[in-house]
Design a protein around this motif. Structure first.
Motif, PDB file in Angstrom:
ATOM      1  N   UNK A  13      10.722  30.368 -72.383  1.00 57.60           N
ATOM      2  CA  UNK A  13       9.616  31.223 -72.050  1.00 57.60           C
ATOM      3  C   UNK A  13       9.074  31.445 -73.340  1.00 57.60           C
ATOM      4  N   UNK A  14       7.647  32.028 -73.323  1.00 61.93           N
ATOM      5  CA  UNK A  14       6.688  32.065 -74.551  1.00 61.93           C
ATOM      6  C   UNK A  14       7.346  32.594 -75.639  1.00 61.93           C
ATOM      7  N   UNK A  15       8.289  33.538 -75.517  1.00 65.96           N
ATOM      8  CA  UNK A  15       8.970  34.217 -76.629  1.00 65.96           C
ATOM      9  C   UNK A  15       9.839  33.138 -77.406  1.00 65.96           C
ATOM     10  N   UNK A  73       2.425  31.442 -66.910  1.00 66.31           N
ATOM     11  CA  UNK A  73       1.869  31.438 -65.543  1.00 66.31           C
ATOM     12  C   UNK A  73       2.609  32.394 -64.662  1.00 66.31           C
ATOM     13  N   UNK A  74       4.050  32.216 -64.611  1.00 64.72           N
ATOM     14  CA  UNK A  74       5.028  33.004 -64.155  1.00 64.72           C
ATOM     15  C   UNK A  74       6.484  32.945 -64.823  1.00 64.72           C
ATOM     16  N   UNK A  75       7.089  34.281 -64.880  1.00 63.71           N
ATOM     17  CA  UNK A  75       8.299  34.282 -65.443  1.00 63.71           C
ATOM     18  C   UNK A  75       9.254  35.078 -64.638  1.00 63.71           C
ATOM     19  N   UNK A  76      10.367  34.498 -64.342  1.00 64.01           N
ATOM     20  CA  UNK A  76      11.519  35.338 -63.899  1.00 64.01           C
ATOM     21  C   UNK A  76      12.767  35.251 -64.846  1.00 64.01           C
ATOM     22  N   UNK A  77      13.021  36.029 -65.682  1.00 63.51           N
ATOM     23  CA  UNK A  77      13.948  35.929 -66.845  1.00 63.51           C
ATOM     24  C   UNK A  77      15.114  35.242 -66.325  1.00 63.51           C
ATOM     25  N   UNK A  78      15.395  34.155 -67.254  1.00 61.11           N
ATOM     26  CA  UNK A  78      16.724  33.469 -67.108  1.00 61.11           C
ATOM     27  C   UNK A  78      16.840  32.695 -66.043  1.00 61.11           C
ATOM     28  N   UNK A  79      15.966  32.514 -65.291  1.00 63.81           N
ATOM     29  CA  UNK A  79      15.855  31.380 -63.767  1.00 63.81           C
ATOM     30  C   UNK A  79      14.535  30.618 -63.935  1.00 63.81           C
TER      31      UNK A  79
END
Length: 356
Positions: A13-15, A73-79
């Motif tokens: 992810x961006x972080x 664009x889209x983030x579903x954490x850890x998936x």
């Protein structure tokens, strides 16, 4: 994608992009799961650049960071994490032939350098080289005969083969799978070749004796002699003899490709048409019809070769002479012994009578 990510999770992810240790890292891609990637081809480089930018590029040495992170664009954490970059990440040579990119050689050049010029020349003249090269990205195993195998007494005359027959012959010397020697040693099922199709089997069987691997074609055996080249997807071996498939060469003399006549068996190589203990198919000569009868009844002495009849006659005559001589000797010895015994008894009877 869900089926792939469930088995090969990778979440960036961006972080995480802003917290890369040492400012740079290599990460794997799904291309690694294909088994076709060599070296760092399946990895890409993520590097923190000046001004807070994050660059992406191939992990292959010398590659540039031509792509930059744009936004999330889209983030579903850890998936799932979908990131936008401003240019595609293209590894040098990933869209070109693997042969020129990773191995640094062409197939015929390698064969010629190793001393297999006849086989390399056939690949070029028949057009089969492109077929071999097209299999490099999926896997290729080549069985290249020694030059002397094409020059041995009794081998087939390649100039008398049609182009289609030459192509089938060369297809029979390769498999569209990567089979290192260790795999050959454990192979129990027949090996499919490039020539294998619905019209004919064109396969090879393998036997193992100690550390030795032998290929069987149905016409004759050929030992796998040396490893010319072995990488993660390409293996090139040398073989003692040209591999002749039974589909091409185990035919009647009128339809089989023309071969040089051979009149005496030769244990090496098996390309000879004469029978030998190692041959696995009958010679075409055995299929020739017998000469018609000449009027002599079947089974009469005239059916046998003259030399054999002469030998039999002389042997019978010698046997009769030997039996007659032996009988004469036995009779003479027996008569002599009986006569001596009779004289002794007669003398003893005379002496006994005088004493009385």
């Amino acid at each position: 994608m869900s089926a792939l990510t469930s088995k090969h999770p990778l979440f960036v992810d961006p972080q995480k992009l802003q917290k890369i240790s040492d400012g740079t890292t290599l990460t794997t891609t799904l291309y690694q799961t294909t088994g076709n990637a060599l070296g760092n081809l399946s990895f890409f480089n993520i590097t923190n650049l000046l001004g807070g930018k994050v660059g992406f590029g191939s992990a292959i040495l010398g590659s540039k960071l031509d792509s930059s992170y744009t936004k999330s664009v889209k983030q579903i954490p850890y998936n799932i994490s979908i990131l936008e970059i401003n240019a595609p990440i293209i590894a040098p040579g990933i869209l070109t032939s693997l042969a020129s990119l990773f191995f640094g050689f062409n197939i015929t050049g390698l064969l010629e350098k190793a001393g297999y010029k006849t086989f390399a020349s056939l690949l070029t003249s028949s057009g089969m080289l492109k077929t071999y090269e097209s299999a490099l990205d999926k896997g290729l195993t080549v069985f290249a005969p020694f030059d002397k195998a094409f020059k041995a007494e009794g081998v087939l005359d390649l100039s008398k083969l049609t182009n289609a027959e030459q192509v089938s012959l060369l297809e029979y010397h390769a498999s569209s799978d990567y089979k290192p020697k260790g795999t050959l040693k454990t192979t129990k099922d027949p090996i499919s070749t490039m020539a294998t199709n619905g019209a004919g089997k064109y396969d090879l069987t393998v036997t193992i004796f100690g550390n030795s691997v032998t290929l069987h074609t149905g016409v004759g055996p050929s030992r796998v002699a040396e490893v010319v080249f072995d990488s993660s997807s390409v293996a090139i071996f040398t073989v003692d003899n040209v591999l002749l498939s039974s589909e091409l060469f185990d035919k009647s003399p009128s339809s089989a490709p023309a071969l040089e006549p051979v009149y005496s068996p030769s244990p090496t190589p098996y390309l000879s048409l004469s029978p030998s203990p190692m041959s696995e198919a009958a010679s075409p000569l055995t299929a020739s019809p017998r000469a018609p009868p000449t009027g002599t009844p079947v089974g009469s002495p005239a059916d046998a070769p003259t030399g054999l009849l002469e030998n039999n006659t002389s042997n019978n005559a010698a046997g009769h002479v030997s039996d007659s001589l032996l009988g004469t000797i036995i009779f003479t010895v027996f008569t002599t012994v009986f006569f001596i015994f009779y004289i002794i008894l007669f003398r003893q009877a005379v002496q006994l009578r005088h004493s009385c």
